[in-house]
Design a protein around this motif. Structure first.
Motif, PDB file in Angstrom:
ATOM      1  N   MET A   1       0.818  -1.003   0.091  1.00 17.43           N
ATOM      2  CA  MET A   1       0.159   0.025  -0.022  1.00 17.43           C
ATOM      3  C   MET A   1       0.769   1.098   0.288  1.00 17.43           C
ATOM      4  N   GLU A   2       1.871   1.270   0.765  1.00 14.02           N
ATOM      5  CA  GLU A   2       2.859   2.149   0.612  1.00 14.02           C
ATOM      6  C   GLU A   2       3.289   2.434  -0.784  1.00 14.02           C
ATOM      7  N   SER A   3       3.855   1.513  -1.410  1.00 18.96           N
ATOM      8  CA  SER A   3       4.125   1.699  -2.982  1.00 18.96           C
ATOM      9  C   SER A   3       3.054   2.010  -3.936  1.00 18.96           C
ATOM     10  N   LEU A   4       1.746   1.624  -3.646  1.00 15.67           N
ATOM     11  CA  LEU A   4       0.676   2.256  -4.197  1.00 15.67           C
ATOM     12  C   LEU A   4       0.668   3.779  -3.976  1.00 15.67           C
ATOM     13  N   ARG A   5       0.854   4.326  -3.092  1.00 14.44           N
ATOM     14  CA  ARG A   5       0.816   5.913  -2.443  1.00 14.44           C
ATOM     15  C   ARG A   5       1.862   6.596  -3.191  1.00 14.44           C
ATOM     16  N   SER A   6       2.907   6.032  -3.688  1.00 14.34           N
ATOM     17  CA  SER A   6       4.236   6.527  -3.934  1.00 14.34           C
ATOM     18  C   SER A   6       4.024   7.177  -5.367  1.00 14.34           C
ATOM     19  N   LEU A   7       4.520   8.405  -5.409  1.00 10.18           N
ATOM     20  CA  LEU A   7       4.539   9.043  -6.699  1.00 10.18           C
ATOM     21  C   LEU A   7       5.337   8.709  -7.656  1.00 10.18           C
ATOM     22  N   GLN A   8       6.521   8.009  -7.264  1.00  8.25           N
ATOM     23  CA  GLN A   8       7.324   7.339  -8.118  1.00  8.25           C
ATOM     24  C   GLN A   8       6.886   6.037  -8.717  1.00  8.25           C
ATOM     25  N   ASP A   9       6.660   5.206  -7.655  1.00 12.15           N
ATOM     26  CA  ASP A   9       6.178   3.830  -7.885  1.00 12.15           C
ATOM     27  C   ASP A   9       5.058   3.313  -7.671  1.00 12.15           C
ATOM     28  N   GLY A  10       3.955   4.273  -7.815  1.00 12.52           N
ATOM     29  CA  GLY A  10       2.520   3.951  -7.743  1.00 12.52           C
ATOM     30  C   GLY A  10       2.014   2.936  -8.845  1.00 12.52           C
ATOM     31  N   ASP A  11       2.520   2.976  -9.934  1.00 13.32           N
ATOM     32  CA  ASP A  11       1.848   1.953 -10.973  1.00 13.32           C
ATOM     33  C   ASP A  11       2.526   0.742 -10.510  1.00 13.32           C
ATOM     34  N   ARG A  12       3.676   0.532 -10.026  1.00 17.99           N
ATOM     35  CA  ARG A  12       4.203  -0.869  -9.707  1.00 17.99           C
ATOM     36  C   ARG A  12       3.613  -1.185  -8.377  1.00 17.99           C
ATOM     37  N   GLY A  13       3.117  -0.133  -7.688  1.00 16.39           N
ATOM     38  CA  GLY A  13       2.257  -0.381  -6.519  1.00 16.39           C
ATOM     39  C   GLY A  13       0.803  -1.209  -6.838  1.00 16.39           C
ATOM     40  N   VAL A  14       0.211  -0.741  -7.771  1.00 13.91           N
ATOM     41  CA  VAL A  14      -0.961  -1.502  -8.258  1.00 13.91           C
ATOM     42  C   VAL A  14      -0.679  -2.939  -8.450  1.00 13.91           C
ATOM     43  N   LEU A  15       0.287  -3.419  -9.363  1.00 15.32           N
ATOM     44  CA  LEU A  15       0.748  -4.562  -9.401  1.00 15.32           C
ATOM     45  C   LEU A  15       0.905  -5.524  -8.324  1.00 15.32           C
ATOM     46  N   ALA A  16       1.559  -4.863  -7.355  1.00 11.57           N
ATOM     47  CA  ALA A  16       1.777  -5.342  -6.313  1.00 11.57           C
ATOM     48  C   ALA A  16       0.831  -5.775  -5.318  1.00 11.57           C
ATOM     49  N   VAL A  17      -0.284  -4.785  -5.171  1.00 10.73           N
ATOM     50  CA  VAL A  17      -1.551  -4.857  -4.493  1.00 10.73           C
ATOM     51  C   VAL A  17      -2.362  -6.056  -4.976  1.00 10.73           C
ATOM     52  N   ILE A  18      -2.357  -6.059  -6.602  1.00  9.06           N
ATOM     53  CA  ILE A  18      -3.031  -6.985  -7.094  1.00  9.06           C
ATOM     54  C   ILE A  18      -2.646  -8.229  -6.855  1.00  9.06           C
ATOM     55  N   ALA A  19      -1.134  -8.397  -6.742  1.00 10.02           N
ATOM     56  CA  ALA A  19      -0.657  -9.772  -6.278  1.00 10.02           C
ATOM     57  C   ALA A  19      -1.045 -10.238  -5.004  1.00 10.02           C
ATOM     58  N   CYS A  20      -1.444  -9.366  -3.973  1.00 11.00           N
ATOM     59  CA  CYS A  20      -1.803  -9.710  -2.732  1.00 11.00           C
ATOM     60  C   CYS A  20      -3.219 -10.590  -2.801  1.00 11.00           C
ATOM     61  N   GLY A  21      -4.121 -10.315  -3.822  1.00 10.33           N
ATOM     62  CA  GLY A  21      -5.299 -10.851  -3.774  1.00 10.33           C
ATOM     63  C   GLY A  21      -6.489 -10.127  -2.968  1.00 10.33           C
ATOM     64  N   HIS A  22      -7.451 -10.964  -2.752  1.00  9.22           N
ATOM     65  CA  HIS A  22      -8.574 -10.258  -2.135  1.00  9.22           C
ATOM     66  C   HIS A  22      -8.287  -9.615  -0.833  1.00  9.22           C
ATOM     67  N   GLU A  23      -7.348 -10.074  -0.293  1.00 13.95           N
ATOM     68  CA  GLU A  23      -6.983  -9.685   1.132  1.00 13.95           C
ATOM     69  C   GLU A  23      -6.590  -8.039   1.204  1.00 13.95           C
ATOM     70  N   ALA A  24      -6.385  -7.442   0.001  1.00 16.30           N
ATOM     71  CA  ALA A  24      -5.952  -6.460  -0.067  1.00 16.30           C
ATOM     72  C   ALA A  24      -7.318  -5.269  -0.240  1.00 16.30           C
ATOM     73  N   ILE A  25      -8.349  -5.910  -0.332  1.00 18.37           N
ATOM     74  CA  ILE A  25      -9.640  -5.088  -0.892  1.00 18.37           C
ATOM     75  C   ILE A  25      -9.890  -4.113   0.272  1.00 18.37           C
ATOM     76  N   PRO A  26      -9.866  -4.408   1.580  1.00 13.85           N
ATOM     77  CA  PRO A  26     -10.320  -3.533   2.700  1.00 13.85           C
ATOM     78  C   PRO A  26      -9.407  -2.349   2.714  1.00 13.85           C
ATOM     79  N   SER A  27      -7.939  -2.730   2.501  1.00  9.11           N
ATOM     80  CA  SER A  27      -7.325  -1.372   2.559  1.00  9.11           C
ATOM     81  C   SER A  27      -7.408  -0.655   1.303  1.00  9.11           C
TER      82      SER A  27
END
Length: 260
Positions: free
Chosen positions: A1-27
């Protein structure tokens, strides 16, 4: 989630969060609902992308059912960008009646948002026309509204025809947005195909104060009017052409378009 909020790594953060699966949905839901007073919206839009990839249409639908828009102009712009992203995502994910009704309600409230108009129009349902026609007066939403109304074809004429003859707030004090809406509506009537029943309601537009509306009405008259009306239309077009700038001249000389 920190990567998702990053100005530089936000797009990579999207992929990382998706890889976490449904457990990431509440966050992700928490990020989506947190409006930024500064108007920044990129992180929330990334959350929308992740939720779409995870198939969490319910979270997006819940968000769109009661979208909260900030009172501050900057914050409101950011909130509106997130609403547009969520509307597009929901339309792509879920094509059921509940989604359509939700977007229809949202479109009535926010007909100027291109993302909402485009999402609603993508369903190709005539019930959307009461939202799509008013959107013709909005510069950003107009192209998407026009495309959707063209796909609806003659089913849209009952709302397009009266829109051409309804200057707002009045004939003598018409706003620029109203004028653009009427021009667009009349062009759509021309492209869809003016019917014999519709023409008598458009006849008065040959004398409209707006030269572009008048010119298009005259061209329609040459196809649908009586002999006397066609003579009047030809004379009016000649007068308009004599004093026309390059844009109006192009409008007058351009052949009428017919889209199937």
């Amino acid at each position: 989630m920190e990567s998702l909020r990053s100005l530089q790594d936000g797009d990579r953060g999207v992929l990382a969060v998706i890889a976490c699966g449904h457990e990431a949905i509440p966050s992700l839901k928490e990020v989506l609902l947190r409006s930024d007073p500064s108007g920044l919206f990129e992180t929330r839009c990334r959350a929308v992308r992740a939720l779409r990839s995870l198939g969490s249409s319910d979270v997006l639908a819940d968000f769109l059912s009661i979208p909260q828009l900030g009172a501050d102009p900057a914050q409101r712009l950011g909130d509106e960008a997130v609403v547009e992203a969520a509307a597009r995502a929901l339309a792509e994910m879920r094509r059921d009646d509940a989604s359509f009704r939700l977007l229809l309600k949202l479109g009535r409230r926010l007909p100027y948002l291109a993302g909402v108009v485009g999402a609603l129009g993508s369903f190709d349902r005539p019930e959307a026309a009461p939202v799509l026609v008013p959107a013709l007066g909005e510069d950003e939403a107009r192209p998407l509204a026009e495309a959707a109304l063209l796909r609806l074809g003659r089913a849209a004429l009952p709302l397009l025809v009266p829109a051409t003859t309804s200057p707002h707030p009045s004939v003598d004090n018409e706003s620029d947005g109203s004028r653009r809406k009427r021009r667009s509506a009349l062009e759509l009537v021309s492209r869809i195909g003016c019917t014999k029943r519709a023409w008598p309601r458009l006849r008065s537009l040959m004398d409209d104060k707006d030269a572009r509306i008048s010119a298009l009405a005259c061209k329609l008259c040459l196809l649908h009017g009586t002999a006397a009306e066609r003579e009047k239309a030809a004379s009016r077009l000649a007068g308009l052409l004599a004093g026309a700038d390059w844009m109006l001249r192009a409008d007058i000389l351009r052949p009428l378009r017919r889209d199937e």
